[in-house]
Design a protein around this motif. Structure first.
Motif, mmCIF file in Angstrom:
data_model
loop_
_atom_site.group_PDB
_atom_site.id
_atom_site.type_symbol
_atom_site.label_atom_id
_atom_site.label_comp_id
_atom_site.label_asym_id
_atom_site.label_seq_id
_atom_site.Cartn_x
_atom_site.Cartn_y
_atom_site.Cartn_z
ATOM 1 N N UNK A 190 0.825 -1.203 0.000
ATOM 2 C CA UNK A 190 0.000 0.000 0.000
ATOM 3 C C UNK A 190 0.863 1.258 0.000
ATOM 4 N N UNK A 191 1.969 1.226 0.735
ATOM 5 C CA UNK A 191 2.844 2.397 0.782
ATOM 6 C C UNK A 191 3.552 2.628 -0.554
ATOM 7 N N UNK A 192 3.912 1.557 -1.230
ATOM 8 C CA UNK A 192 4.500 1.723 -2.561
ATOM 9 C C UNK A 192 3.461 2.313 -3.518
ATOM 10 N N UNK A 193 2.213 1.886 -3.364
ATOM 11 C CA UNK A 193 1.125 2.466 -4.161
ATOM 12 C C UNK A 193 0.995 3.964 -3.888
ATOM 13 N N UNK A 194 1.083 4.358 -2.610
ATOM 14 C CA UNK A 194 1.031 5.782 -2.282
ATOM 15 C C UNK A 194 2.198 6.529 -2.913
ATOM 16 N N UNK A 195 3.349 5.878 -2.971
ATOM 17 C CA UNK A 195 4.500 6.500 -3.616
ATOM 18 C C UNK A 195 4.284 6.712 -5.100
ATOM 19 N N UNK A 196 3.601 5.767 -5.751
ATOM 20 C CA UNK A 196 3.316 5.899 -7.179
ATOM 21 C C UNK A 196 2.369 7.064 -7.463
ATOM 22 N N UNK A 197 1.550 7.416 -6.485
ATOM 23 C CA UNK A 197 0.611 8.518 -6.686
ATOM 24 C C UNK A 197 1.302 9.880 -6.685
ATOM 25 N N UNK A 198 2.525 9.925 -6.181
ATOM 26 C CA UNK A 198 3.265 11.185 -6.113
ATOM 27 C C UNK A 198 4.102 11.365 -7.376
ATOM 28 N N UNK A 199 4.503 12.602 -7.651
ATOM 29 C CA UNK A 199 5.290 12.847 -8.872
ATOM 30 C C UNK A 199 6.587 12.043 -8.886
ATOM 31 N N UNK A 200 6.943 11.589 -10.070
ATOM 32 C CA UNK A 200 8.221 10.902 -10.249
ATOM 33 C C UNK A 200 9.355 11.909 -10.054
ATOM 34 N N UNK A 201 10.531 11.487 -9.612
ATOM 35 C CA UNK A 201 10.939 10.094 -9.369
ATOM 36 C C UNK A 201 10.851 9.696 -7.897
ATOM 37 N N UNK A 202 9.874 10.243 -7.156
ATOM 38 C CA UNK A 202 9.828 9.992 -5.722
ATOM 39 C C UNK A 202 9.798 8.506 -5.400
ATOM 40 N N UNK A 203 8.949 7.739 -6.084
ATOM 41 C CA UNK A 203 8.805 6.319 -5.749
ATOM 42 C C UNK A 203 10.110 5.564 -5.983
ATOM 43 N N UNK A 204 10.914 6.029 -6.939
ATOM 44 C CA UNK A 204 12.215 5.388 -7.180
ATOM 45 C C UNK A 204 13.132 5.616 -5.987
ATOM 46 N N UNK A 205 13.178 6.863 -5.511
ATOM 47 C CA UNK A 205 13.970 7.153 -4.310
ATOM 48 C C UNK A 205 13.445 6.358 -3.117
ATOM 49 N N UNK A 206 12.131 6.304 -3.013
ATOM 50 C CA UNK A 206 11.476 5.660 -1.870
ATOM 51 C C UNK A 206 11.853 4.182 -1.777
ATOM 52 N N UNK A 207 11.705 3.473 -2.878
ATOM 53 C CA UNK A 207 12.013 2.039 -2.888
ATOM 54 C C UNK A 207 13.523 1.806 -2.784
ATOM 55 N N UNK A 208 14.298 2.678 -3.426
ATOM 56 C CA UNK A 208 15.755 2.511 -3.407
ATOM 57 C C UNK A 208 16.334 2.649 -2.008
ATOM 58 N N UNK A 209 15.647 3.383 -1.151
ATOM 59 C CA UNK A 209 16.139 3.561 0.219
ATOM 60 C C UNK A 209 16.169 2.250 1.001
ATOM 61 N N UNK A 210 15.455 1.238 0.524
ATOM 62 C CA UNK A 210 15.524 -0.074 1.165
ATOM 63 C C UNK A 210 16.932 -0.655 1.079
ATOM 64 N N UNK A 211 17.712 -0.155 0.125
ATOM 65 C CA UNK A 211 19.081 -0.651 -0.022
ATOM 66 C C UNK A 211 19.959 -0.243 1.158
ATOM 67 N N UNK A 212 19.610 0.850 1.839
ATOM 68 C CA UNK A 212 20.451 1.335 2.942
ATOM 69 C C UNK A 212 20.508 0.323 4.084
#
Length: 269
Positions: A131-153
């Protein structure tokens, strides 16, 4: 546009809200939990006043990072607070069940009840994550890319911890280098002997190995407070479901701190 800027902010800070954040999620629940845990004989680590003091400042430090990069200055709400307290004591009650009194490193010996709780919690986390990834997709790009990529930390931190454990416990790097040098040395000696048409006799091992500078081994212990602390960075949306999720993960994180303290990921063996 203003809403999008707040929602997509990679970091934010408000001193007043940070004070409320610490008050609601650390200063108030910490002593309440310790008192109730003592009253009902819940499992806790005994703490001296110096340990309480250290945990307080660890809490401020960890809380500051979480508040800034978790976007809580834009999403902190009473929904999160109202979810936090029932979740804190609900998690504590689950943790006091006979079959849940175990730890992640002992996963091979978990009873069936613990597996049921773990898999149920994992399923809930995955639903919230989707659901949170879906919320990220609703926001302007490239936010969701940053959001998911932060899992790498956290993944990199965890992987580096296991690599450190392998290095210290097995003297891995020096052993590999020593073996490589030994093979090359023997290969060169063999080639030289063949070139000189001499008989290569077996050479007795010298008994020497790679120098080991480590006097103690280390152990990796992933604690539940660390898992839920990481998840709390991702419940960063001004959405009721996300705010409920924030209350739950903050509660699970703080249950570990209230009961046991800031135990480390990498420990002396």
């Amino acid at each position: 546009m203003e809403v999008d800027e707040k929602a997509t902010a990679l970091y934010s800070f408000d001193p007043y809200l940070f004070g409320l954040f610490l008050l609601a999620f650390y200063i108030i629940p910490y002593p309440i939990y310790r008192i109730i845990a003592h009253r009902f004989k819940w499992e806790t680590n005994p703490k001296t006043m110096s340990r309480h003091w250290s945990d307080l400042f660890d809490g401020i430090s960890y809380g500051l990072l979480l508040f800034i990069f978790g976007n809580y200055s834009n999403t902190l709400s009473w929904t999160t607070v109202a979810t936090f307290y029932p979740s804190l004591f609900g998690y504590a009650l689950i943790a006091e069940l006979p079959f849940t009194r175990t730890s992640l490193p002992d996963i091979k010996n978990w009873p069936k009840g613990m597996w049921f709780v773990f898999l149920t919690a994992l399923a809930i986390i995955l639903v919230f994550a989707g659901y949170h990834i879906y919320l990220g997709f609703l926001l302007p790009m490239p936010f969701v890319i940053y959001y998911v990529s932060c899992l790498a930390i956290p993944a990199i931190i965890l992987a580096s911890s296991f690599l450190l454990s392998k290095e210290v416990n097995q003297n891995w790097c020096r052993t590999k280098i020593y073996s490589w040098k030994s093979r090359n040395k023997n290969k060169n000696a063999t080639q030289q002997a063949v070139g000189e048409e001499t008989t290569l006799l077996p050479v007795a091992a010298s008994g020497e190995g790679a120098h080991n500078p480590y006097s103690r081994q280390i152990a990796i212990h992933l604690h539940h407070w660390q898992i839920f602390y990481v998840l709390a960075f991702f419940t960063r949306f001004d959405d009721p479901v996300s705010q409920v999720g924030a209350g739950i993960v903050l509660a699970c994180y703080m249950e570990g701190i209230c009961a046991y303290g800031y135990d480390r990921l990498v420990n002396d063996g």
